[in-house]
Design a protein around this motif. Structure first.
Motif, PDB file in Angstrom:
ATOM      1  N   ALA A 186       4.797  -0.402  -7.059  1.00  0.00           N
ATOM      2  CA  ALA A 186       4.437  -0.236  -6.279  1.00  0.00           C
ATOM      3  C   ALA A 186       2.700  -0.379  -6.565  1.00  0.00           C
ATOM      4  O   ALA A 186       1.959  -0.311  -7.801  1.00  0.00           O
ATOM      5  N   ALA A 199      -0.416   5.631  -5.156  1.00  0.00           N
ATOM      6  CA  ALA A 199      -0.251   6.836  -5.970  1.00  0.00           C
ATOM      7  C   ALA A 199      -0.897   7.688  -5.239  1.00  0.00           C
ATOM      8  O   ALA A 199      -1.391   7.784  -4.644  1.00  0.00           O
ATOM      9  N   ARG A 224       2.236  12.710  -8.917  1.00  0.00           N
ATOM     10  CA  ARG A 224       2.829  11.466  -9.470  1.00  0.00           C
ATOM     11  C   ARG A 224       3.725  11.350 -10.272  1.00  0.00           C
ATOM     12  O   ARG A 224       4.804  10.690 -10.452  1.00  0.00           O
ATOM     13  N   VAL A 261       4.132  -1.047 -10.976  1.00  0.00           N
ATOM     14  CA  VAL A 261       3.150  -0.205 -10.982  1.00  0.00           C
ATOM     15  C   VAL A 261       1.899  -1.240 -11.294  1.00  0.00           C
ATOM     16  O   VAL A 261       1.484  -1.489 -12.033  1.00  0.00           O
ATOM     17  N   THR A 265      -1.969  -1.305 -10.906  1.00  0.00           N
ATOM     18  CA  THR A 265      -3.405  -0.577 -10.906  1.00  0.00           C
ATOM     19  C   THR A 265      -4.560  -1.072 -11.152  1.00  0.00           C
ATOM     20  O   THR A 265      -4.419  -2.450 -12.082  1.00  0.00           O
ATOM     21  N   TRP A 305      -3.917   8.157 -14.020  1.00  0.00           N
ATOM     22  CA  TRP A 305      -2.354   7.846 -13.721  1.00  0.00           C
ATOM     23  C   TRP A 305      -2.061   6.445 -14.291  1.00  0.00           C
ATOM     24  O   TRP A 305      -0.780   6.670 -15.002  1.00  0.00           O
ATOM     25  N   TRP A 350       4.784  -1.039 -16.138  1.00  0.00           N
ATOM     26  CA  TRP A 350       6.551  -0.993 -16.144  1.00  0.00           C
ATOM     27  C   TRP A 350       7.292   0.061 -17.087  1.00  0.00           C
ATOM     28  O   TRP A 350       7.465  -0.140 -18.156  1.00  0.00           O
TER      29      TRP A 350
END
Length: 270
Positions: A134, A138, A151, A170, A172, A199, A258
């Motif tokens: 990802a 999100a 989420r 993920v 970000t 998040w 992760w």
């Protein structure tokens, strides 16, 4: 010549940033009307730091079944398409999905399957995937309670479809890093900068994700290309800065988080 007249002359000689088009950070407009620019932006040559770090976390993509959440125009999948057995590219925006399908066909990939869906409601069976990615995606809702709930469901869905031992990664953009190194220039008020720190905190505090931060440099090749892609997306302030400094590279900061799904217990001996 008086100083004020000299300044006026300089202003006339300097190309006006407003002569360049921009969508001023409207990502919905970008996806709906300019998927080609979205693709060029996402596929801008870079130093490979993000890709390298993801590979270090995953271990190997060789013969893996991978889910790319929020696939966009498919750019992240292309980097390991030659190794993975199959890549499922989930995308909620129909315009990006259609563009992704066209690009995949043009590039001749046969192991990438783009499909429509939401990351918090995956139409995928339990324990069939080796890796879930990802990258800067999100679920969003203006209500913080709803947002956290969506989420949470996304994480639960990712862990559900992973095989034991599989990894959910993920990526970000940390607080204050929207738009890369020009974050403080894009908006005159730092409080306006998009911020997904809730998040990141949710992933670490509620789900025990590990994390690290990296920097990556994108090179647009020329100032004009930087303006036509980066500047077009991030606005007139960014364009003015690129022109003034004749800049065609942008340094980005990413946070990678992760979680590995627990491996299946060994089978009991009879």
């Amino acid at each position: 010549m008086p100083i004020d007249e000299q300044d006026a002359t300089k202003q006339e000689e300097t190309p006006a940033a407003t002569t360049y088009p921009s969508i001023e950070n409207d990502w919905e407009k970008l996806a709906a009307d300019y998927p080609d620019i979205y693709e060029r932006f996402a596929n801008t040559p870079n130093d490979g730091a993000l890709d390298t770090t993801i590979r270090q976390i995953v271990g190997s993509f060789q013969d893996k079944v991978v889910l790319d959440m929020g696939a966009g125009t498919g750019q992240y999948a292309f980097g390991f398409a030659g190794e993975a057995y199959k890549i499922l590219g989930l995308e909620a925006d129909p315009n990006l999905l259609e563009f992704d399908q066209q690009v995949i066909e043009e590039k001749g990939y046969t192991n990438i399957l783009p499909f429509h869906g939401l990351p918090n409601d995956l139409p995928i069976n339990d324990e069939v995937l080796d890796v879930v990615l990802a990258v800067t995606v999100a679920p969003w809702d203006p209500d913080p309670i709803m947002r956290l709930g969506l989420r949470k469901r996304m994480v639960e869905e990712a862990m559900r479809v992973l095989k034991p031992g599989g990894v959910f990664v993920v990526a970000t953009v940390p607080e204050g890093a929207y738009g890369g190194e020009l974050a403080q220039i894009i908006f005159d008020d730092p409080a306006k900068l998009p911020n997904n720190s809730d998040w990141d905190a949710q992933l670490v505090e509620d789900f025990g994700f590990q994390f690290t931060e990296i920097e990556s440099i994108s090179d647009y090749g020329s100032v004009e290309n930087a303006i036509a892609t980066y500047g077009f997306i991030f606005g007139q302030r960014a364009i003015a800065h690129l022109l003034e400094h004749q800049q065609h590279t942008i340094t980005w900061r990413y946070r990678l988080l992760w979680q590995q799904k627990a491996a299946a217990p060994p089978a009991a001996e009879e």
